[in-house]
Design a protein around this motif. Structure first.
Motif, PDB file in Angstrom:
ATOM      1  N   SER A   1      63.793  66.459  12.360  1.00  0.00           N
ATOM      2  CA  SER A   1      63.399  65.340  11.508  1.00  0.00           C
ATOM      3  C   SER A   1      64.220  64.083  11.789  1.00  0.00           C
ATOM      4  N   THR A   2      65.480  64.246  12.206  1.00  0.00           N
ATOM      5  CA  THR A   2      66.313  63.078  12.525  1.00  0.00           C
ATOM      6  C   THR A   2      66.161  62.622  13.970  1.00  0.00           C
ATOM      7  N   GLY A   3      65.394  63.365  14.756  1.00  0.00           N
ATOM      8  CA  GLY A   3      65.169  62.979  16.139  1.00  0.00           C
ATOM      9  C   GLY A   3      66.272  63.388  17.086  1.00  0.00           C
ATOM     10  N   ALA A   4      67.199  64.248  16.640  1.00  0.00           N
ATOM     11  CA  ALA A   4      68.288  64.676  17.514  1.00  0.00           C
ATOM     12  C   ALA A   4      67.778  65.503  18.686  1.00  0.00           C
ATOM     13  N   LEU A   5      66.716  66.297  18.462  1.00  0.00           N
ATOM     14  CA  LEU A   5      66.108  67.101  19.514  1.00  0.00           C
ATOM     15  C   LEU A   5      64.587  67.032  19.393  1.00  0.00           C
ATOM     16  N   LYS A   6      63.913  67.149  20.530  1.00  0.00           N
ATOM     17  CA  LYS A   6      62.464  67.269  20.522  1.00  0.00           C
ATOM     18  C   LYS A   6      62.085  68.627  19.929  1.00  0.00           C
ATOM     19  N   PRO A   7      60.934  68.715  19.242  1.00  0.00           N
ATOM     20  CA  PRO A   7      60.581  69.967  18.557  1.00  0.00           C
ATOM     21  C   PRO A   7      60.607  71.206  19.444  1.00  0.00           C
ATOM     22  N   LYS A   8      59.970  71.178  20.619  1.00  0.00           N
ATOM     23  CA  LYS A   8      59.909  72.365  21.455  1.00  0.00           C
ATOM     24  C   LYS A   8      61.280  72.735  22.018  1.00  0.00           C
ATOM     25  N   VAL A   9      62.080  71.742  22.351  1.00  0.00           N
ATOM     26  CA  VAL A   9      63.437  72.015  22.841  1.00  0.00           C
ATOM     27  C   VAL A   9      64.268  72.659  21.730  1.00  0.00           C
TER      28      VAL A   9
ATOM     29  N   ARG B   1      74.494  62.804  16.131  1.00  0.00           N
ATOM     30  CA  ARG B   1      73.375  63.562  16.685  1.00  0.00           C
ATOM     31  C   ARG B   1      73.885  64.708  17.568  1.00  0.00           C
ATOM     32  N   ALA B   2      74.901  64.428  18.371  1.00  0.00           N
ATOM     33  CA  ALA B   2      75.491  65.486  19.187  1.00  0.00           C
ATOM     34  C   ALA B   2      76.090  66.579  18.304  1.00  0.00           C
ATOM     35  N   GLY B   3      76.790  66.155  17.243  1.00  0.00           N
ATOM     36  CA  GLY B   3      77.337  67.139  16.309  1.00  0.00           C
ATOM     37  C   GLY B   3      76.270  67.922  15.603  1.00  0.00           C
ATOM     38  N   GLN B   4      75.142  67.268  15.313  1.00  0.00           N
ATOM     39  CA  GLN B   4      74.048  67.955  14.639  1.00  0.00           C
ATOM     40  C   GLN B   4      73.430  69.016  15.536  1.00  0.00           C
ATOM     41  N   ILE B   5      73.310  68.725  16.830  1.00  0.00           N
ATOM     42  CA  ILE B   5      72.772  69.717  17.766  1.00  0.00           C
ATOM     43  C   ILE B   5      73.694  70.934  17.825  1.00  0.00           C
ATOM     44  N   ALA B   6      75.008  70.667  17.887  1.00  0.00           N
ATOM     45  CA  ALA B   6      75.968  71.769  17.927  1.00  0.00           C
ATOM     46  C   ALA B   6      75.922  72.597  16.650  1.00  0.00           C
ATOM     47  N   SER B   7      75.866  71.923  15.500  1.00  0.00           N
ATOM     48  CA  SER B   7      75.840  72.660  14.232  1.00  0.00           C
ATOM     49  C   SER B   7      74.524  73.412  14.052  1.00  0.00           C
TER      50      SER B   7
END
Length: 418
Positions: A36-44, A174-180
């Motif tokens: 929802s925040t755009g940190a990652l594409k849905p399929k990824v 965003r990087a932290g969100q991907i990691a979490s």
């Protein structure tokens, strides 16, 4: 030990089917805020979550042992009882997925197991102490603890980042969100995949293929991990939409705070053997993060529907499982009838879902996120004491016009000025 009977094979296949529904039902727990925040594409996002769910399945068996050894008395539990429990859990998972509500797959499974066990052997078949201390109390505490932690973490991130460069800070969050989010996926595998391991292990013990008090065999761990990973990869897009946009609108700072808080709670509970609902933890964290930002609004109409679903999960799954157990008790044809009903009902729910398709192409559409909801009493009270995010004061000052002034009647007019 007895041979691997047909009913036992049916139970194992049905348990893996439940694990598959658990995967796509709970994908939102790990990836909704990241998407929802755009940190990652849905399929990824769902691909990453699937891999980490599989890895997490091998990290611990404490929750599996809670299910297979603690919740119900193994004595007198037949494979048909476990099959009936799975029927109740699968149907509840599918119904809540259809309407996009993030209910607990864990509680659906435990509700089904309790209902089928009581119908088969009476109320004494359920270990009340385990039910209260490792299921019910964590169910209440988890969303509260995760919510408070996420709210405080959100306020802290905004306070610490007040003077930081906006673009650099957003990129870092965003990087932290991907990691979490990856940590939540790993935690989900250590908690939810184990529930299916525990159910299959209990069935193997009940069918005489394993000795009492056995740990899950390696093939059970691998099968449960693969099933939940495959379900996760397909993506429960309806619930991702609700979790990502339906409850509140999150910024990267809030998404990071929500995911980190939820992952901490889930991993701690897995270590202690608590059969925790990851849905409750993440939902509480998302709402807490929504309240942690000045002006953030939690959509309490959606939250209320979600709370109602949480309250109905255990009894609804238990009731369906009890009815299924009663039919299975009629013999092999009764078990076959329940199996046919499960397949037919699942297909009917899938057909209904095709009337409005939700997938990775439209999961973050703003017009589907729900109409804007005015701030209620709780949101207003919480927002009033929250620090404003960085940049808000300046933005407001730039957009608010200067107050109009009353001209002095004694001052010369422009027309008389030479």
């Amino acid at each position: 030990m007895e041979s691997f009977s047909l009913i036992l094979a049916i139970v194992v296949v049905t348990a893996l089917a439940f694990d598959f529904t658990n995967g796509f039902h709970d994908t939102a727990n790990a990836m909704a805020t990241t998407i929802s925040t755009g940190a990652l594409k849905p399929k990824v996002a769902v691909a990453m979550s699937a891999v980490l769910n599989l890895v997490g399945a091998f990290l611990s068996v404490e929750v599996a042992n809670t299910i297979s050894k603690g919740l119900v008395d193994e004595t007198g539990i037949r494979p048909e009882v476990i099959f009936a429990a799975l029927v109740g859990a699968i149907l509840w998972n599918l119904l809540t997925w259809l309407v996009g509500l993030p209910s607990s797959s864990s509680h659906a499974l435990m509700g089904g197991l309790i209902g089928a066990a009581v119908a088969s052997a009476g109320i004494g078949a359920v270990n009340g102490d385990v039910l209260v201390t490792k299921v019910l109390l964590p169910a209440i505490a988890a969303p509260i603890v995760a919510g408070v932690a996420a709210m405080l973490a959100s306020r802290m991130t905004y306070s610490l980042g007040r003077k930081a460069d906006g673009k650099a800070a957003a990129k870092g969050y965003r990087a932290g969100q991907i990691a979490s989010a990856g940590l939540v996926s790993l935690a989900h595998g250590t908690n939810d995949a184990q529930k299916t391991m525990g159910i299959i292990t209990l069935a193997l013990i009940a069918g005489g293929s394993l000795a009492p008090d056995s740990d899950p065999p390696v093939w059970v761990i691998l099968g449960a991990g693969l099933a939940i990973a495959l379900g996760t990869y397909l993506g429960g897009w309806r619930i991702i939409r609700t979790m990502g946009k339906g409850l509140t609108d999150l910024q990267p700072q809030q998404g990071f705070a929500a995911q980190t808080s939820a992952a901490t709670v889930i991993l701690a509970s897995s270590h202690l053997g608590f059969s925790l609902s990851t849905t409750h933890s993440v939902s509480g964290a998302v709402m807490g993060a929504g309240l942690g930002r000045k002006g953030g609004v939690v959509r309490w109409s959606t939250a209320t529907r979600m709370f109602i679903a949480w309250g109905l999960t255990l009894p609804a799954a238990a009731l369906v499982a009890a009815l299924a157990e009663w039919v299975c008790r009629l013999g092999d044809w009764g078990t076959a009838l329940v199996a046919v009903f499960l397949v037919a009902a699942s297909f009917a729910i899938w057909r209904i879902s095709r009337r409005e398709v939700v997938d990775h192409t439209n999961v973050v559409d703003d017009h589907t996120a729900g109409a804007a909801e005015p701030a209620g009493v709780v949101t207003t009270a919480m927002a009033a004491v929250s620090p404003p995010p960085a940049g808000v004061t300046e933005d407001l000052a730039a957009t608010v016009p200067a107050p109009a002034t009353t001209p002095d009647p004694k001052a010369p007019s422009a027309a008389t000025t030479v």
